[in-house]
Each structure stands twice: as structure tokens, then as C-alpha cells.
Design a protein around this motif. Structure first.
Motif, PDB file in Angstrom:
ATOM      1  N   PRO A 158       0.803  -1.232   0.000  1.00  0.00           N
ATOM      2  CA  PRO A 158       0.000   0.000   0.000  1.00  0.00           C
ATOM      3  C   PRO A 158       0.833   1.278   0.000  1.00  0.00           C
ATOM      4  O   PRO A 158       0.507   2.239  -0.700  1.00  0.00           O
ATOM      5  CB  PRO A 158      -0.835  -0.120   1.278  1.00  0.00           C
ATOM      6  CG  PRO A 158      -0.932  -1.578   1.535  1.00  0.00           C
ATOM      7  CD  PRO A 158       0.375  -2.152   1.063  1.00  0.00           C
ATOM      8  N   ARG A 159       1.917   1.291   0.773  1.00  0.00           N
ATOM      9  CA  ARG A 159       2.721   2.524   0.832  1.00  0.00           C
ATOM     10  C   ARG A 159       3.429   2.784  -0.492  1.00  0.00           C
ATOM     11  O   ARG A 159       3.559   3.935  -0.923  1.00  0.00           O
ATOM     12  CB  ARG A 159       3.721   2.424   1.985  1.00  0.00           C
ATOM     13  CG  ARG A 159       3.044   2.380   3.349  1.00  0.00           C
ATOM     14  CD  ARG A 159       4.043   2.260   4.474  1.00  0.00           C
ATOM     15  NE  ARG A 159       4.910   3.424   4.547  1.00  0.00           N
ATOM     16  CZ  ARG A 159       5.965   3.507   5.351  1.00  0.00           C
ATOM     17  NH1 ARG A 159       6.281   2.483   6.139  1.00  0.00           N
ATOM     18  NH2 ARG A 159       6.707   4.587   5.380  1.00  0.00           N
ATOM     19  N   VAL A 191      -6.426   2.663  -1.370  1.00  0.00           N
ATOM     20  CA  VAL A 191      -5.110   2.404  -0.777  1.00  0.00           C
ATOM     21  C   VAL A 191      -5.031   2.972   0.635  1.00  0.00           C
ATOM     22  O   VAL A 191      -4.450   2.354   1.536  1.00  0.00           O
ATOM     23  CB  VAL A 191      -4.004   2.997  -1.668  1.00  0.00           C
ATOM     24  CG1 VAL A 191      -2.638   2.858  -1.001  1.00  0.00           C
ATOM     25  CG2 VAL A 191      -3.990   2.301  -3.029  1.00  0.00           C
ATOM     26  N   LEU A 192      -5.610   4.150   0.854  1.00  0.00           N
ATOM     27  CA  LEU A 192      -5.549   4.760   2.185  1.00  0.00           C
ATOM     28  C   LEU A 192      -6.158   3.848   3.244  1.00  0.00           C
ATOM     29  O   LEU A 192      -5.653   3.757   4.369  1.00  0.00           O
ATOM     30  CB  LEU A 192      -6.280   6.111   2.168  1.00  0.00           C
ATOM     31  CG  LEU A 192      -5.508   7.287   1.562  1.00  0.00           C
ATOM     32  CD1 LEU A 192      -6.416   8.486   1.406  1.00  0.00           C
ATOM     33  CD2 LEU A 192      -4.313   7.654   2.449  1.00  0.00           C
ATOM     34  N   GLU A 201       1.367  10.730   8.593  1.00  0.00           N
ATOM     35  CA  GLU A 201       2.453  11.000   7.642  1.00  0.00           C
ATOM     36  C   GLU A 201       2.000  10.749   6.205  1.00  0.00           C
ATOM     37  O   GLU A 201       2.301  11.545   5.294  1.00  0.00           O
ATOM     38  CB  GLU A 201       3.655  10.118   7.986  1.00  0.00           C
ATOM     39  CG  GLU A 201       4.828  10.289   7.039  1.00  0.00           C
ATOM     40  CD  GLU A 201       5.969   9.341   7.377  1.00  0.00           C
ATOM     41  OE1 GLU A 201       6.594   8.805   6.435  1.00  0.00           O
ATOM     42  OE2 GLU A 201       6.224   9.133   8.586  1.00  0.00           O
ATOM     43  N   GLN A 202       1.274   9.670   5.983  1.00  0.00           N
ATOM     44  CA  GLN A 202       0.815   9.350   4.630  1.00  0.00           C
ATOM     45  C   GLN A 202      -0.255  10.343   4.156  1.00  0.00           C
ATOM     46  O   GLN A 202      -0.264  10.748   2.998  1.00  0.00           O
ATOM     47  CB  GLN A 202       0.239   7.925   4.603  1.00  0.00           C
ATOM     48  CG  GLN A 202       1.208   6.849   5.053  1.00  0.00           C
ATOM     49  CD  GLN A 202       2.495   6.833   4.235  1.00  0.00           C
ATOM     50  OE1 GLN A 202       2.474   7.060   3.035  1.00  0.00           O
ATOM     51  NE2 GLN A 202       3.604   6.580   4.902  1.00  0.00           N
ATOM     52  N   GLN A 244     -11.589   9.136   7.296  1.00  0.00           N
ATOM     53  CA  GLN A 244     -12.496   8.980   8.432  1.00  0.00           C
ATOM     54  C   GLN A 244     -12.392   7.573   9.008  1.00  0.00           C
ATOM     55  O   GLN A 244     -12.402   7.393  10.239  1.00  0.00           O
ATOM     56  CB  GLN A 244     -13.935   9.281   7.999  1.00  0.00           C
ATOM     57  CG  GLN A 244     -14.933   9.248   9.155  1.00  0.00           C
ATOM     58  CD  GLN A 244     -16.319   9.664   8.719  1.00  0.00           C
ATOM     59  OE1 GLN A 244     -16.571   9.933   7.556  1.00  0.00           O
ATOM     60  NE2 GLN A 244     -17.246   9.717   9.666  1.00  0.00           N
ATOM     61  N   GLU A 245     -12.281   6.576   8.144  1.00  0.00           N
ATOM     62  CA  GLU A 245     -12.094   5.203   8.630  1.00  0.00           C
ATOM     63  C   GLU A 245     -10.779   5.072   9.382  1.00  0.00           C
ATOM     64  O   GLU A 245     -10.694   4.336  10.372  1.00  0.00           O
ATOM     65  CB  GLU A 245     -12.145   4.228   7.454  1.00  0.00           C
ATOM     66  CG  GLU A 245     -13.519   4.115   6.809  1.00  0.00           C
ATOM     67  CD  GLU A 245     -14.592   3.712   7.804  1.00  0.00           C
ATOM     68  OE1 GLU A 245     -14.361   2.740   8.572  1.00  0.00           O
ATOM     69  OE2 GLU A 245     -15.650   4.356   7.829  1.00  0.00           O
ATOM     70  N   MET A 246      -9.741   5.769   8.903  1.00  0.00           N
ATOM     71  CA  MET A 246      -8.470   5.786   9.633  1.00  0.00           C
ATOM     72  C   MET A 246      -8.674   6.321  11.049  1.00  0.00           C
ATOM     73  O   MET A 246      -8.167   5.777  12.032  1.00  0.00           O
ATOM     74  CB  MET A 246      -7.455   6.684   8.916  1.00  0.00           C
ATOM     75  CG  MET A 246      -6.792   6.109   7.702  1.00  0.00           C
ATOM     76  SD  MET A 246      -5.559   7.327   7.131  1.00  0.00           S
ATOM     77  CE  MET A 246      -4.818   6.420   5.781  1.00  0.00           C
TER      78      MET A 246
END
Length: 607
Positions: A158-159, A191-192, A201-202, A244-246
């Protein structure tokens, strides 16, 4: 030369049905199509050869050649994407067909169980950008491209994919650029959600790139492409939903920081959405703004804090770090976004219902509180003075402003010795004036003028600010005797602009009397104060240039004198109580007007 049939096994991502490219199996790759063999283009044939060669390199255990083999596939596919991006106006259907063939072959290769995994890994880092470019074409291309990128995302770290997609955003706009960026943003959102650590950071890498693209596209979109902009807004909303899920997985100060970032992101989006040139912006974009409103409230922002702008300032201050200066720069329209959110809630039924009692409570609290009321009133200067927002939004902004500026506002503000918002007040009046002059709808101009009349009464409040500033300027001059006379200080020129708004209205002619007697009296009192300060000050404190003095005399004061006298003469013929009240209002206007004329004449004689 080999080719790969796309499987229909459970777990595979299905492709959309084929259009006119071929009949038969809807999941067939171009090379599997029976019938006219000419339906596969030379470019498609080259791509099939390159994919076969790539697989062969990895199967033979020749890693030294893998780079060149991967580059060959990317060059064919990417070169075709760049060529198609230029458009073929003469043969658009042919170009779309070739693009669809290429996309189907790549999808067949990536999803086939027999394909070499190392070959797929190599392509996963290289194909998102050219796939999205071809996906921007018409027909089935977009759906197929989206399916391919989903496969690439599921196959890649993902990163790493986040970095690739952000780099793909750094692409010059093209005729079909919006569709390209919508695909990239859709994949960024996916991806997020997959990011497991170092979320903030991302996010700080992603959001500036996203907002930069949105601002560039919206500034280029005209009314004809309004629907395209809505697609982009939806894709940007998915980014917000992913963050928001993060937030839901985080705790303590990290969650607070990410929520503040997300809230500012949604406010920035609301400002950009409000710039849309869509003919039916309320129906087309209302649901989008509502979703962002829900995100903003999830992040802890309140309607009251948005209406006054305080919570935006607080959030920005909390996030302000020297190393984050560039990052916060991407939220340059969040103050406008806060004001616009209040306007959208006021003008859109679904948002009003969602806000419910909070909307009514916030408006009442602002109406009842002197400080908050002026904070809210001055927030509107950003929207009303901007050329980016459509007239329908400015019209509702005026409506909300009229709701806030009631008669109690006038009386309660006069009770305060210090008027803390004079600079913003100047800007707010100028913004209202700009609407009154330029609005295409007569009713809107009338509403703007009604608002201007209510706020112009507050000119009395500017006097304290004028006294303070003149005293400060005098102290500076006395401490520095070498200081030469310069231009009129900023506070003086701003005050004179406000006086001119009333004594020489933008629509032309002297002010309407007796209807505007209170505003005219306030303006004349302010002018008299400035003239007195100027007459008592040193030469270094220069408030009036010669041309300004002549303008005040010949364009503001002298034309007003016969108007006042004429209205008084008419009132004297009427013995009614209403006429007597109007005479009482006009008498002080006449007295202050004559005193201003005397002061200006004395100044002109002495110059």
C-alpha cells in the motif's frame, strides 16, 4: 504468440460487457475474439508479444533481463496512452476500440492464474498511470481501467502504491484529464484504507496533491463540464471517507490531529464545490456538501464554531508547526469553506434537516452575543468579495447575513466602547457593496442594499477606532520629528471609503432622504470627526490630499445640501405626526452637514 483468456472464477473481478468490439464471450480478451482477425490492432499484437516475453524472462530465471522486458511492456502501453491522450478527432471510435483492446489484454494477463507472479509484481508499479490515461477514454475503457488498477492495488504494498498514485497526480491537465484524475483518486481512497501505520504521515503526502489537482481542474471547468467536476468532487469525498475510517482506528492526540486535518480537508472541499459552474449547483452538489458536513461534525466541529470561524482558526493553530507550513498551505480556503457550510445549511433543505435544532440554536446564540455576531458577520466578506462563487450562493449569503443583522445588533453594539472589528468591518461593507453593484438580479441588488443600510448604521462605532488610530499616529510623529508628511494613513482612507458609500451611493446620486437619514447622519458625524482631527493635527499627519478635499466638498456635501433642504420644505407642509418625526431626524443631519461644509471650506482656504 500466446494470449490469456480472462477467468470467471469466484474471487476474480468481473469486467463490463463488451460493446461493439466483438461478440461472443463478454470476458474474452482481444486475442480470443473469433471472427474478423483484423479487429486486433498492431499495437495490441505488439503488447501481447511483450507480455509473453516478460513472462518468459521470469520463467527462465533471467532477472538481469527483467528490467528491459518490463520497460518494453510499459513503453508499448504507455506510448499508446500518451498518443491517445492527444485525441483522434477524426476517428474517435477506432481510438476507443484500440484502447479497450489494450486494457482487456492487460487485465487478462494480470488476472490469469497461470501468469507469472513476478511479472505481475513488476508491472504493478509501472502501469497505474498509463492505465488511467487509457481509462479516461469513452466506452468501456473507464470500467476496465478501474478493474485493472484494483488488481494492481491488491497486488502491491500500500505505501508503495500510495507513492505511485501521488506521482500519477502530478500530470498536466488534458482534454479528458478529469476522468483520469477521478480514476486515480478512486484508487487512492482504496489504498488509504489499507494503510496500517504512520497514517498522519501518509495523509500529509496525499492531501496536498489531491487538493492541488482539484483546484486546477475546477478553475478550468466551465458550465458545460459541470458534471465532470461533480465526478471529481465525489472521488475527493471518497478520500475523506477513507481518512475517516483511519480516524476510527486511532486514539488520543493522534486521532485528534488526524480529525482536525480531515475537518479542514472537508471545508476546503466545500469551498471548491461551491465554485462549481454547474447550472443546477444546489441539486447537483447539495448531497456532496451534506456528506462533507457529516465528516466535519464527526471531526468535532460545531455549527456555531463554523459560523463564527473560531474553530477553523483554532484547528489551524493546533496544527501549525514549522515543518508543516507547506502542508497547511493546501487549506487556504477553509475559512471560506466554514462560511459556505453555514450558507449551504441555510439554503439546502436536506442540510437544514440534518443540522436541525443546532442550526436554530447557533443562529440565536450569534444574534444574542455581540462578539460572536460580529465574528459571523465579518466571515461573509470572503464569499461576497470573491469572483469564484456563483450568484445563487451569494444571494443566500445575503439572506443569512440579513438574519444575523437585526435591529438589536445596532443598539447593543453602540453600548460597547471599543469596536474590535473595524478593519474587517470595512472589508465586509465593501464586499456587500460589490454585490449591490454587480449582481445581475435586481432583487439581489435590493437585498444587498438593505443589508448595507443595516450595517452602515454602525459607522458610529468606527469613530472610537479613528480616535485611537489618530492618537497613535500623533505619538509616532512626536517621537520622530524628522518624519515627513506622507500619504493618508490606512485607517483614514478606509473611513473615508465608508463615508463615501453612504453620501455618494454606488448606484449614483445623493442618498435617499428621509429613508436613510440615520445612515447619512452616521456618515456625516464620522466625516466631521476626521476633519476635526485633521485640522488640529500637524502637517505630518496628512489625512486629506487636495483632490480628496475637493471631491468631498463638490461630490459629497454640496449635492446633499439641496436634498436636505428640499425634504425639509416638503415636511413643513405636512402637519402629520410622521412628518414631525422625519423633521426631527433631518434636523441633526442638516446641522452636521453645515458643520462639515464649514470645516472643508476652512481647509480649502488654508491649503
Amino acid at each position: 504468440m500466446g494470449h490469456w483468456a480472462e477467468p470467471t472464477a469466484i474471487g476474480r473481478i468481473p469486467l463490463p460487457p463488451r460493446s461493439s468490439m466483438a461478440s461472443g464471450d463478454p470476458f474474452a480478451a482481444a486475442g480470443d475474439v473469433t471472427g474478423d482477425s483484423s479487429s486486433s490492432s498492431p499495437t495490441t499484437a505488439r503488447l501481447l508479444e511483450a507480455l509473453a516475453a516478460l513472462s518468459q524472462v521470469f520463467e527462465s530465471g533471467d532477472p538481469a533481463s527483467s528490467g528491459a522486458a518490463t520497460a518494453a511492456v510499459v513503453e508499448i502501453f504507455g506510448g499508446s496512452a500518451d498518443a491517445d491522450a492527444g485525441g483522434d478527432a477524426a476517428r474517435p471510435d477506432t481510438a476507443n476500440m484500440v484502447s479497450e483492446q489494450l486494457l482487456r489484454e492487460v487485465h487478462a494477463f494480470l488476472s490469469c492464474p497461470s501468469s507469472n507472479q513476478m511479472a505481475i509484481d513488476a508491472l504493478s508499479l509501472e502501469l497505474p498511470k498509463p492505465v488511467a490515461k487509457l481509462g479516461a477514454r469513452m466506452g468501456n475503457c473507464r470500467d476496465i481501467a478501474k478493474t485493472i488498477i484494483e488488481l494492481l492495488v491488491s497486488n502491491c504494498n500500500p505505501r508503495d502504491m500510495l507513492s505511485i498514485l501521488c506521482e500519477a497526480l502530478d500530470t498536466p491537465l488534458a482534454f479528458n484529464g478529469s476522468a483520469y484524475f477521478v480514476l486515480i483518486l478512486d484508487m487512492l481512497a482504496r489504498v488509504l484504507i489499507m494503510i496500517q501505520r504512520r497514517h498522519i504521515e501518509q495523509v500529509k503526502v496525499v492531501l496536498p496533491a489531491v487538493l492541488r489537482v482539484m483546484h486546477a481542474i475546477i478553475s478550468e471547468c466551465d458550465e458545460e463540464h459541470g458534471t465532470t467536476a461533480v465526478d471529481l468532487f465525489n472521488a475527493a469525498l471518497q478520500i475523506g471517507n477513507a481518512i475517516q475510517e483511519m480516524c476510527k482506528t486511532m486514539v488520543n492526540h493522534k486521532k485528534e490531529e488526524l480529525c482536525l486535518i480531515l475537518g479542514l480537508y472537508s471545508l476546503q472541499n466545500i469551498a471548491l464545490i461551491s465554485e462549481s459552474k454547474h447550472q443546477h449547483i444546489l441539486s447537483a452538489c447539495g448531497s456532496l456538501v451534506l456528506q462533507h458536513f457529516k465528516i466535519v461534525t464527526f471531526c468535532g466541529f460545531t455549527y456555531l464554531g463554523l459560523l463564527t470561524g473560531n474553530e477553523v482558526t483554532s484547528a489551524t493553530n493546533k496544527l501549525s508547526k514549522e515543518e508543516d507550513a507547506d502542508f497547511l498551505g493546501c487549506f487556504s480556503f477553509t475559512v471560506e469553506g466554514a462560511s459556505l457550510l453555514a450558507v449551504w445549511t441555510y439554503m439546502h433543505d436536506d442540510m437544514s434537516k440534518y443540522a436541525g435544532a443546532e442550526l436554530e440554536s447557533a443562529i440565536k446564540e450569534v444574534q444574542d452575543n455581540y462578539i460572536r455576531k460580529w465574528e459571523a458577520i465579518n466571515m461573509f466578506r470572503y464569499v461576497l468579495s470573491s469572483v469564484n462563487y456563483p450568484w445563487v450562493i451569494k444571494s443566500y449569503s445575503i439572506d443569512l447575513l440579513l438574519t444575523l443583522v437585526d435591529e438589536n445588533c445596532i443598539e447593543e453594539t453602540k453600548d460597547h466602547e471599543d469596536f474590535l472589528y473595524s478593519t474587517q468591518f470595512f472589508a465586509t461593507l465593501k464586499a456587500i457593496e460589490s454585490v449591490m453593484i454587480a449582481a445581475p438580479d435586481p432583487l439581489m441588488r435590493k437585498k444587498a442594499f438593505a443589508t448595507l443600510k443595516k450595517t452602515a448604521i454602525h459607522l458610529d462605532l468606527v469613530k472610537n477606532e479613528v480616535v485611537r488610530e489618530s492618537s497613535r499616529a500623533k505619538d509616532l510623529i512626536e517621537s520622530d520629528q524628522s518624519q515627513d508628511a506622507g500619504d493618508s494613513p490606512h485607517w483614514a482612507s478606509q473611513s473615508l471609503e465608508l463615508v463615501e458609500l453612504i453620501l455618494r451611493p454606488p448606484e449614483g446620486g445623493p442618498p435617499c432622504l428621509p429613508d436613510h437619514s440615520e445612515q447619512v447622519l452616521s456618515a456625516l458625524n464620522l466625516l466631521r470627526l476626521i476633519l476635526i482631527i485633521d485640522s488640529r493635527g500637524s502637517r505630518s499627519l496628512k489625512l486629506f490630499r487636495q483632490e480628496t478635499t475637493r471631491k468631498v466638498y463638490s461630490e459629497w456635501l454640496i449635492p446633499l445640501r439641496p436634498v436636505v433642504a428640499g425634504v425639509q420644505s416638503e415636511m413643513e407642509k405636512d402637519d402629520s405626526e410622521g412628518a414631525n418625526q422625519m423633521m426631527c431626524m433631518l434636523n441633526p443631519v442638516q446641522l452636521v452637514l453645515h458643520r462639515c461644509i464649514e470645516l472643508v471650506e476652512e481647509k480649502m482656504k488654508g491649503s
